[in-house]
Enzyme design. Structure first.
Site, PDB file in Angstrom:
ATOM      1  N   GLY A 118      18.002  28.298   8.536  1.00  0.00           N
ATOM      2  CA  GLY A 118      17.340  27.209   7.806  1.00  0.00           C
ATOM      3  C   GLY A 118      15.830  27.338   7.646  1.00  0.00           C
ATOM      4  O   GLY A 118      15.154  26.361   7.363  1.00  0.00           O
TER       5      GLY A 118
ATOM      6  N   MET B  40      22.424  36.208  18.976  1.00  0.00           N
ATOM      7  CA  MET B  40      21.097  36.003  19.589  1.00  0.00           C
ATOM      8  C   MET B  40      21.278  35.826  21.088  1.00  0.00           C
ATOM      9  O   MET B  40      22.232  35.191  21.532  1.00  0.00           O
ATOM     10  CB  MET B  40      20.430  34.758  18.997  1.00  0.00           C
ATOM     11  CG  MET B  40      20.301  34.793  17.481  1.00  0.00           C
ATOM     12  SD  MET B  40      19.429  33.354  16.848  1.00  0.00           S
ATOM     13  CE  MET B  40      19.549  33.602  15.084  1.00  0.00           C
TER      14      MET B  40
ATOM     15  N   GLY C 165      23.079  31.325   4.987  1.00  0.00           N
ATOM     16  CA  GLY C 165      23.657  30.422   5.985  1.00  0.00           C
ATOM     17  C   GLY C 165      23.644  29.003   5.481  1.00  0.00           C
ATOM     18  O   GLY C 165      24.636  28.499   4.933  1.00  0.00           O
ATOM     19  N   SER C 166      22.485  28.348   5.633  1.00  0.00           N
ATOM     20  CA  SER C 166      22.399  26.957   5.192  1.00  0.00           C
ATOM     21  C   SER C 166      22.584  26.833   3.678  1.00  0.00           C
ATOM     22  O   SER C 166      23.075  25.807   3.202  1.00  0.00           O
ATOM     23  CB  SER C 166      21.087  26.326   5.650  1.00  0.00           C
ATOM     24  OG  SER C 166      20.026  27.233   5.547  1.00  0.00           O
TER      25      SER C 166
ATOM     26  N   GLY D  25      15.666  34.458  14.407  1.00  0.00           N
ATOM     27  CA  GLY D  25      15.673  33.445  15.461  1.00  0.00           C
ATOM     28  C   GLY D  25      16.329  32.134  15.096  1.00  0.00           C
ATOM     29  O   GLY D  25      16.949  31.508  15.954  1.00  0.00           O
ATOM     30  N   PHE D  26      16.206  31.730  13.858  1.00  0.00           N
ATOM     31  CA  PHE D  26      16.735  30.414  13.463  1.00  0.00           C
ATOM     32  C   PHE D  26      17.312  30.448  12.061  1.00  0.00           C
ATOM     33  O   PHE D  26      16.780  31.171  11.204  1.00  0.00           O
ATOM     34  CB  PHE D  26      15.612  29.360  13.486  1.00  0.00           C
ATOM     35  CG  PHE D  26      14.938  29.230  14.815  1.00  0.00           C
ATOM     36  CD1 PHE D  26      15.441  28.369  15.782  1.00  0.00           C
ATOM     37  CD2 PHE D  26      13.807  29.983  15.096  1.00  0.00           C
ATOM     38  CE1 PHE D  26      14.818  28.269  17.022  1.00  0.00           C
ATOM     39  CE2 PHE D  26      13.176  29.891  16.339  1.00  0.00           C
ATOM     40  CZ  PHE D  26      13.683  29.031  17.306  1.00  0.00           C
TER      41      PHE D  26
ATOM     42  N   ASP E   7      25.468  36.123  13.347  1.00  0.00           N
ATOM     43  CA  ASP E   7      24.148  36.254  13.972  1.00  0.00           C
ATOM     44  C   ASP E   7      24.260  36.149  15.486  1.00  0.00           C
ATOM     45  O   ASP E   7      24.557  35.083  16.025  1.00  0.00           O
ATOM     46  CB  ASP E   7      23.214  35.157  13.443  1.00  0.00           C
ATOM     47  CG  ASP E   7      22.749  35.456  12.028  1.00  0.00           C
ATOM     48  OD1 ASP E   7      22.237  36.574  11.799  1.00  0.00           O
ATOM     49  OD2 ASP E   7      22.909  34.583  11.159  1.00  0.00           O
TER      50      ASP E   7
ATOM     51  N   GLY F 234      17.908  35.579   5.103  1.00  0.00           N
ATOM     52  CA  GLY F 234      17.001  34.514   5.517  1.00  0.00           C
ATOM     53  C   GLY F 234      16.469  33.678   4.369  1.00  0.00           C
ATOM     54  O   GLY F 234      15.797  34.204   3.482  1.00  0.00           O
ATOM     55  N   GLY F 235      16.825  32.407   4.378  1.00  0.00           N
ATOM     56  CA  GLY F 235      16.261  31.473   3.402  1.00  0.00           C
ATOM     57  C   GLY F 235      16.730  31.681   1.970  1.00  0.00           C
ATOM     58  O   GLY F 235      16.056  31.256   1.035  1.00  0.00           O
TER      59      GLY F 235
ATOM     60  N   SER G  91      26.445  33.266   6.491  1.00  0.00           N
ATOM     61  CA  SER G  91      26.150  33.364   7.924  1.00  0.00           C
ATOM     62  C   SER G  91      26.746  32.161   8.643  1.00  0.00           C
ATOM     63  O   SER G  91      26.342  31.021   8.405  1.00  0.00           O
ATOM     64  CB  SER G  91      24.640  33.391   8.146  1.00  0.00           C
ATOM     65  OG  SER G  91      24.370  33.072   9.509  1.00  0.00           O
TER      66      SER G  91
ATOM     67  N   HIS H 136      24.953  40.986  13.160  1.00  0.00           N
ATOM     68  CA  HIS H 136      23.499  41.174  13.214  1.00  0.00           C
ATOM     69  C   HIS H 136      23.035  40.917  14.645  1.00  0.00           C
ATOM     70  O   HIS H 136      23.001  39.782  15.099  1.00  0.00           O
ATOM     71  CB  HIS H 136      22.871  40.188  12.208  1.00  0.00           C
ATOM     72  CG  HIS H 136      21.383  40.217  12.168  1.00  0.00           C
ATOM     73  ND1 HIS H 136      20.637  39.270  11.487  1.00  0.00           N
ATOM     74  CD2 HIS H 136      20.467  41.084  12.708  1.00  0.00           C
ATOM     75  CE1 HIS H 136      19.348  39.544  11.617  1.00  0.00           C
ATOM     76  NE2 HIS H 136      19.214  40.634  12.366  1.00  0.00           N
TER      77      HIS H 136
ATOM     78  N   HIS I 138      28.746  37.095   7.841  1.00  0.00           N
ATOM     79  CA  HIS I 138      27.582  37.514   8.623  1.00  0.00           C
ATOM     80  C   HIS I 138      27.584  36.758   9.957  1.00  0.00           C
ATOM     81  O   HIS I 138      27.677  35.535   9.985  1.00  0.00           O
ATOM     82  CB  HIS I 138      26.316  37.204   7.826  1.00  0.00           C
ATOM     83  CG  HIS I 138      25.049  37.723   8.423  1.00  0.00           C
ATOM     84  ND1 HIS I 138      24.627  39.032   8.293  1.00  0.00           N
ATOM     85  CD2 HIS I 138      24.090  37.101   9.144  1.00  0.00           C
ATOM     86  CE1 HIS I 138      23.466  39.191   8.905  1.00  0.00           C
ATOM     87  NE2 HIS I 138      23.109  38.030   9.445  1.00  0.00           N
TER      88      HIS I 138
HETATM   89  C1  DX5 Z   1      17.958  34.479  11.133  1.00  0.00           C
HETATM   90  C2  DX5 Z   1      19.362  35.000  10.867  1.00  0.00           C
HETATM   91  C3  DX5 Z   1      19.876  34.640   9.499  1.00  0.00           C
HETATM   92  C4  DX5 Z   1      20.027  33.175   9.269  1.00  0.00           C
HETATM   93  C5  DX5 Z   1      20.404  32.899   7.846  1.00  0.00           C
HETATM   94  O1  DX5 Z   1      17.586  34.828  12.418  1.00  0.00           O
HETATM   95  O2  DX5 Z   1      19.387  36.381  10.996  1.00  0.00           O
HETATM   96  O3  DX5 Z   1      21.084  35.318   9.238  1.00  0.00           O
HETATM   97  O4  DX5 Z   1      20.983  32.597  10.093  1.00  0.00           O
HETATM   98  O5  DX5 Z   1      20.418  31.524   7.661  1.00  0.00           O
HETATM   99  P1  DX5 Z   1      19.664  30.859   6.438  1.00  0.00           P
HETATM  100  O6  DX5 Z   1      20.351  31.381   5.202  1.00  0.00           O
HETATM  101  O7  DX5 Z   1      19.883  29.394   6.651  1.00  0.00           O
HETATM  102  O8  DX5 Z   1      18.234  31.269   6.500  1.00  0.00           O
HETATM  103 ZN    ZN Z   2      21.232  37.459  10.246  1.00  0.00          ZN
END
Ligand code: DX5
Ligand code: ZN
Length: 220
Positions: A143, A35, A195-196, A140-141, A33, A174-175, A6, A64, A31
């Site tokens: 990490g 928002m 992502g992270s 939403g976020f 994201d 996510g995570g 991501s 997404h 991916h």
């Molecule tokens: C959350 C996003 C995820 C997020 C993934 O709202 O949809 O795609 O950025 O990031 P990590 O892997 O850091 O949770």
């Molecule tokens: Zn996502």
């Protein structure tokens, strides 16, 4: 298993380099994201940026949409180069129609399921989608911490898809990092967003290799 980094966790001042770095490190998809500051508090990426990303990578773009008006904007993202479009059912008046429209415009349609949404609430859309996106954090976020409880829902979705011989992918988002990817793949997810877990590590190729190794024994 497909790995979809991501870009939300990448260094946006070097976006092209970051994308090309994960591509050569072995990423399968990218991916993106999106928002809008309404459905979720953050504002991130619009179609203009997706259009630019499309020019610097040949990876499938997995967009997404975490926005209140996917019906209005999904066509713009598809035009900009999105291959996969995920929408959240609570953001559409009629999810079936929204998903149909995405397919008509030539993209693959995916439904994003928040951690607190039970499977029986989304089962009715299974014939309208190419993928189900299981959120393992609340949108939403980047990490955030992985929500362990979602694993049982991923397993149930896997069973249902296998029993009915449906051809739709399960994506988890996510995570997810190298140290917990095994449990997600073991539960039946085939597309893993991170992502992270990737962009906050120093060697993307090493990280992706470690992720594949951790998942290998558990892949179906
Ligand atoms: C959350 C996003 C995820 C997020 C993934 O709202 O949809 O795609 O950025 O990031 P990590 O892997 O850091 O949770
Ligand atoms: Zn996502």
């Amino acid at each position: 298993m497909k790995i979809a980094p991501s870009i939300l966790s990448s260094d946006f001042s070097r976006l092209k380099d970051e994308i090309q770095a994960v591509e050569s490190a072995g990423a399968d998809w990218l991916h993106v994201d999106v928002m809008d500051g309404h459905y979720v508090p953050n504002i991130t990426i619009g179609p203009v940026v997706v259009e630019s990303i499309r020019k610097v990578t040949s990876l499938p773009l997995d967009v997404h949409l975490m926005i209140t008006d996917p019906d209005k904007y999904a066509p713009e993202f598809i035009k900009a180069g999105a291959d996969w479009v995920s929408i959240h059912p609570e953001t559409c008046k009629e999810p079936k129609a929204s998903l149909k429209k995405i397919r008509e415009l030539g993209a693959k349609a995916s439904l994003a399921v928040n951690p607190d949404v039970p499977l029986n609430q989304v089962e009715r859309y299974f014939s309208d989608i190419d993928m189900i996106l299981m959120m393992t954090v609340f949108p939403g976020f980047a990490g955030q911490a992985f929500i362990e409880d979602v694993l049982s829902k991923v397993k149930a979705a896997r069973q249902l898809i296998d029993q009915r011989k449906l051809s739709l992918l399960i994506e988890a988002d996510g995570g997810i990092k190298a140290d917990n990817i095994g449990s997600v793949v073991g539960a039946g997810a085939e597309v893993i967003v991170s992502g992270s877990g990737i962009f906050k590590t120093s060697d993307y190729a090493d990280t992706i290799r470690a992720m594949r190794k951790a998942a290998q024994k558990l892949e179906r």
